[in-house]
Design a protein around this motif. Structure first.
Motif, PDB file in Angstrom:
ATOM      1  N   ASP A   1      93.442 -38.735  68.411  1.00  0.00           N
ATOM      2  CA  ASP A   1      93.460 -38.260  67.031  1.00  0.00           C
ATOM      3  C   ASP A   1      92.036 -37.931  66.566  1.00  0.00           C
ATOM      4  OD1 ASP A   1      94.770 -37.669  64.529  1.00  0.00           O
ATOM      5  OD2 ASP A   1      93.907 -39.523  63.752  1.00  0.00           O
ATOM      6  N   ASN A   2      91.127 -38.853  66.804  1.00  0.00           N
ATOM      7  CA  ASN A   2      89.727 -38.621  66.448  1.00  0.00           C
ATOM      8  C   ASN A   2      89.119 -37.504  67.291  1.00  0.00           C
ATOM      9  OD1 ASN A   2      88.575 -39.967  64.260  1.00  0.00           O
ATOM     10  ND2 ASN A   2      88.559 -41.915  65.339  1.00  0.00           N
ATOM     11  N   ALA A   3      89.539 -37.417  68.548  1.00  0.00           N
ATOM     12  CA  ALA A   3      88.994 -36.394  69.440  1.00  0.00           C
ATOM     13  C   ALA A   3      89.315 -34.987  68.923  1.00  0.00           C
ATOM     14  CB  ALA A   3      89.547 -36.576  70.849  1.00  0.00           C
ATOM     15  N   ILE A   4      90.568 -34.783  68.506  1.00  0.00           N
ATOM     16  CA  ILE A   4      90.974 -33.467  67.992  1.00  0.00           C
ATOM     17  C   ILE A   4      90.233 -33.155  66.684  1.00  0.00           C
ATOM     18  CG2 ILE A   4      92.919 -32.176  67.006  1.00  0.00           C
ATOM     19  CD1 ILE A   4      94.660 -33.519  69.229  1.00  0.00           C
ATOM     20  N   LYS A   5      90.107 -34.173  65.832  1.00  0.00           N
ATOM     21  CA  LYS A   5      89.341 -33.980  64.589  1.00  0.00           C
ATOM     22  C   LYS A   5      87.870 -33.647  64.895  1.00  0.00           C
ATOM     23  CE  LYS A   5      92.202 -37.038  61.736  1.00  0.00           C
ATOM     24  NZ  LYS A   5      92.306 -38.417  61.183  1.00  0.00           N
ATOM     25  N   THR A   6      87.342 -34.256  65.949  1.00  0.00           N
ATOM     26  CA  THR A   6      85.952 -34.006  66.355  1.00  0.00           C
ATOM     27  C   THR A   6      85.772 -32.554  66.789  1.00  0.00           C
ATOM     28  OG1 THR A   6      85.693 -36.304  67.071  1.00  0.00           O
ATOM     29  CG2 THR A   6      84.121 -34.709  67.947  1.00  0.00           C
ATOM     30  N   ILE A   7      86.702 -32.069  67.588  1.00  0.00           N
ATOM     31  CA  ILE A   7      86.629 -30.677  68.059  1.00  0.00           C
ATOM     32  C   ILE A   7      86.723 -29.721  66.870  1.00  0.00           C
ATOM     33  CG2 ILE A   7      87.827 -28.906  69.420  1.00  0.00           C
ATOM     34  CD1 ILE A   7      88.621 -31.284  71.347  1.00  0.00           C
ATOM     35  N   HIS A   8      87.635 -29.997  65.954  1.00  0.00           N
ATOM     36  CA  HIS A   8      87.775 -29.140  64.769  1.00  0.00           C
ATOM     37  C   HIS A   8      86.520 -29.204  63.891  1.00  0.00           C
ATOM     38  CE1 HIS A   8      92.455 -29.209  65.131  1.00  0.00           C
ATOM     39  NE2 HIS A   8      91.874 -28.432  66.021  1.00  0.00           N
ATOM     40  N   ALA A   9      85.914 -30.400  63.785  1.00  0.00           N
ATOM     41  CA  ALA A   9      84.672 -30.533  63.006  1.00  0.00           C
ATOM     42  C   ALA A   9      83.552 -29.718  63.639  1.00  0.00           C
ATOM     43  CB  ALA A   9      84.273 -32.005  62.904  1.00  0.00           C
ATOM     44  N   ALA A  10      83.510 -29.710  64.972  1.00  0.00           N
ATOM     45  CA  ALA A  10      82.493 -28.920  65.674  1.00  0.00           C
ATOM     46  C   ALA A  10      82.664 -27.434  65.366  1.00  0.00           C
ATOM     47  CB  ALA A  10      82.585 -29.167  67.177  1.00  0.00           C
ATOM     48  N   LEU A  11      83.901 -26.958  65.414  1.00  0.00           N
ATOM     49  CA  LEU A  11      84.168 -25.543  65.118  1.00  0.00           C
ATOM     50  C   LEU A  11      83.796 -25.224  63.668  1.00  0.00           C
ATOM     51  CD1 LEU A  11      87.632 -25.002  66.897  1.00  0.00           C
ATOM     52  CD2 LEU A  11      85.333 -24.896  67.867  1.00  0.00           C
ATOM     53  N   ASP A  12      84.115 -26.138  62.762  1.00  0.00           N
ATOM     54  CA  ASP A  12      83.791 -25.936  61.341  1.00  0.00           C
ATOM     55  C   ASP A  12      82.284 -25.892  61.110  1.00  0.00           C
ATOM     56  OD1 ASP A  12      86.482 -25.917  60.733  1.00  0.00           O
ATOM     57  OD2 ASP A  12      86.542 -28.010  60.045  1.00  0.00           O
ATOM     58  N   ASN A  13      81.522 -26.524  62.006  1.00  0.00           N
ATOM     59  CA  ASN A  13      80.059 -26.550  61.885  1.00  0.00           C
ATOM     60  C   ASN A  13      79.384 -25.428  62.674  1.00  0.00           C
ATOM     61  OD1 ASN A  13      78.589 -29.020  60.426  1.00  0.00           O
ATOM     62  ND2 ASN A  13      80.612 -29.682  61.113  1.00  0.00           N
ATOM     63  N   GLY A  14      80.193 -24.462  63.116  1.00  0.00           N
ATOM     64  CA  GLY A  14      79.616 -23.276  63.741  1.00  0.00           C
ATOM     65  C   GLY A  14      79.528 -23.302  65.251  1.00  0.00           C
ATOM     66  N   ILE A  15      79.851 -24.434  65.881  1.00  0.00           N
ATOM     67  CA  ILE A  15      79.853 -24.485  67.347  1.00  0.00           C
ATOM     68  C   ILE A  15      80.998 -23.618  67.863  1.00  0.00           C
ATOM     69  CG2 ILE A  15      80.390 -26.007  69.304  1.00  0.00           C
ATOM     70  CD1 ILE A  15      78.779 -28.193  67.938  1.00  0.00           C
ATOM     71  N   ASN A  16      80.712 -22.790  68.866  1.00  0.00           N
ATOM     72  CA  ASN A  16      81.788 -21.950  69.413  1.00  0.00           C
ATOM     73  C   ASN A  16      81.886 -22.031  70.935  1.00  0.00           C
ATOM     74  OD1 ASN A  16      79.479 -20.444  70.021  1.00  0.00           O
ATOM     75  ND2 ASN A  16      80.456 -18.473  69.588  1.00  0.00           N
ATOM     76  N   MET A  17      81.224 -23.049  71.526  1.00  0.00           N
ATOM     77  CA  MET A  17      81.352 -23.292  72.965  1.00  0.00           C
ATOM     78  C   MET A  17      81.710 -24.759  73.192  1.00  0.00           C
ATOM     79  SD  MET A  17      78.589 -22.656  76.013  1.00  0.00           S
ATOM     80  CE  MET A  17      79.186 -22.305  77.670  1.00  0.00           C
ATOM     81  N   ILE A  18      82.720 -24.983  74.025  1.00  0.00           N
ATOM     82  CA  ILE A  18      83.152 -26.338  74.357  1.00  0.00           C
ATOM     83  C   ILE A  18      83.073 -26.503  75.868  1.00  0.00           C
ATOM     84  CG2 ILE A  18      85.088 -27.965  74.342  1.00  0.00           C
ATOM     85  CD1 ILE A  18      85.952 -26.684  71.708  1.00  0.00           C
ATOM     86  N   ASP A  19      82.414 -27.584  76.287  1.00  0.00           N
ATOM     87  CA  ASP A  19      82.252 -27.871  77.712  1.00  0.00           C
ATOM     88  C   ASP A  19      83.055 -29.117  78.066  1.00  0.00           C
ATOM     89  OD1 ASP A  19      80.615 -27.503  80.320  1.00  0.00           O
ATOM     90  OD2 ASP A  19      80.299 -29.604  79.816  1.00  0.00           O
ATOM     91  N   THR A  20      83.899 -29.004  79.080  1.00  0.00           N
ATOM     92  CA  THR A  20      84.719 -30.128  79.499  1.00  0.00           C
ATOM     93  C   THR A  20      84.772 -30.179  81.022  1.00  0.00           C
ATOM     94  OG1 THR A  20      86.823 -31.255  79.076  1.00  0.00           O
ATOM     95  CG2 THR A  20      86.914 -28.839  79.327  1.00  0.00           C
ATOM     96  N   ALA A  21      85.640 -31.028  81.566  1.00  0.00           N
ATOM     97  CA  ALA A  21      85.780 -31.144  83.022  1.00  0.00           C
ATOM     98  C   ALA A  21      87.048 -31.920  83.338  1.00  0.00           C
ATOM     99  CB  ALA A  21      84.569 -31.864  83.629  1.00  0.00           C
TER     100      ALA A  21
END
Length: 331
Positions: free
Chosen positions: A38-58
């Protein structure tokens, strides 16, 4: 507020990328105290809201879990995001990891990652660690095949030496590398960064806040429990931990006095301004950990700043300790 120094283009990817990307290792849960979706999804959305447009995972972050969470979080938002993931680590039923960049493994992993991420292509596909049991030529050609098929846009390698980067580049259209890099872990300045500059490679710098050490949130009473990987990092153990904390206090004072910025913003800006191809990976697992992203954008450090910051570091850190303890074993 971004300016022209805060964005970058990666070869073979058409989108302009903000030079802070969200790192999702902690979102996978393993080595970070377990998942919290739940927090993880909110974190990703917060990143997008703050202008981040690249996500790195594995795939290995939580053994597929981080990719699944990223896939859920990006539902309906995929087209605006530059999505980076990796390939080349395998694991057994006990969760023990080992390196495997064989063409057969790559063919299996791309399909697994596309399914977990709920997408039909990956923008940047990276070999996670070099595999000494598979010839680099075979690995590179398997990656190039995926690029030509349209399953991936651009190819990257992570944790490769300059010799391995040079060899890989002979057989594939390499666009990016991903090494560890922050104010405390700087060995790539000797060889990897000059190699990146020579080949015009984007450099995704992981650990840009040194596993939280440069966040400004730690003190001598900070404890690491459970499976937290910092329990095995010498920087977070006495007596070294106190030396690093003393350095962070002086760095924080410098950031505040000279730029009215936080230590976190200084640490990320330091990575970005070191080389024009650098992208700082900002790891987070809670929405509040995204606070401060905008603070690291819209300004620049000078050569004089770097000189003075080096003096602060030299005063407290007598010997650099690189993050080699994190390397997974060969097959």
């Amino acid at each position: 507020m971004t300016n022209q120094h805060d964005t970058i283009k990666i070869h073979n990817i058409d989108k302009t990328i903000v030079r802070i990307a969200l790192g999702t290792w902690a979102i996978g849960g393993s080595s970070w105290g377990g998942p919290d979706d739940d927090n993880a999804i909110k974190t990703i959305h917060a990143a997008l809201d703050n202008g981040i447009n690249m996500i790195d995972t594995a795939p290995v972050y939580g053994f597929g879990h981080a990719e699944e969470v990223v896939g859920k979080a990006l539902k309906g938002k995929r087209d605006n995001i530059v999505l980076a993931t990796k390939v080349g680590l395998n694991w057994d039923n006990s969760g023990k990891m080992f390196r495997d960049s064989s063409p057969k493994r790559i063919q299996k992993e791309i399909e697994d990652s596309l399914r977990r991420l709920n997408t039909d292509y990956i923008d940047l596909y990276q070999i996670h660690w070099p595999d000494d049991k598979t010839p680099i030529k075979e690995t590179a050609q398997a990656m190039e095949k995926l690029r030509k098929e349209g399953k991936i846009k651009a190819i990257g390698v992570s944790n490769f030496s300059t010799k391995q980067i040079e060899e890989f580049s002979q057989y594939a259209d390499l666009a990016a590398i991903q090494p560890p890099y922050n104010m405390f872990e700087r060995s790539i300045e000797n060889d990897i960064l000059p190699c990146a500059e020579k080949h015009k490679l984007a450099t995704l710098c992981y650990g840009s806040i040194c596993r939280g050490l440069l966040s400004g949130k730690m003190n001598k009473d900070t404890k690491f429990t459970g499976d937290d990987l910092r329990k095995s990092d010498p920087k977070f153990q006495p007596p070294l931990f106190e030396h690093y904390l003393a350095a962070t206090r002086d760095l924080e004072e410098y950031a505040q006095k000279n730029y009215n910025k936080s230590l976190l913003a200084l640490a990320v800006r330091w990575v970005i301004d070191r080389y024009k191809g650098n992208i700082a990976l900002w790891g987070a697992r809670k929405p509040q950990q995204i606070n401060g992203v905008q603070d690291a954008l819209g300004w620049q450090l000078t050569k004089e700043d770097y000189k003075e910051l080096d003096e602060i570091l030299a005063k407290h850190i007598k010997k650099n300790i690189e993050p080699s303890f994190m390397a997974p074993p060969s097959r």
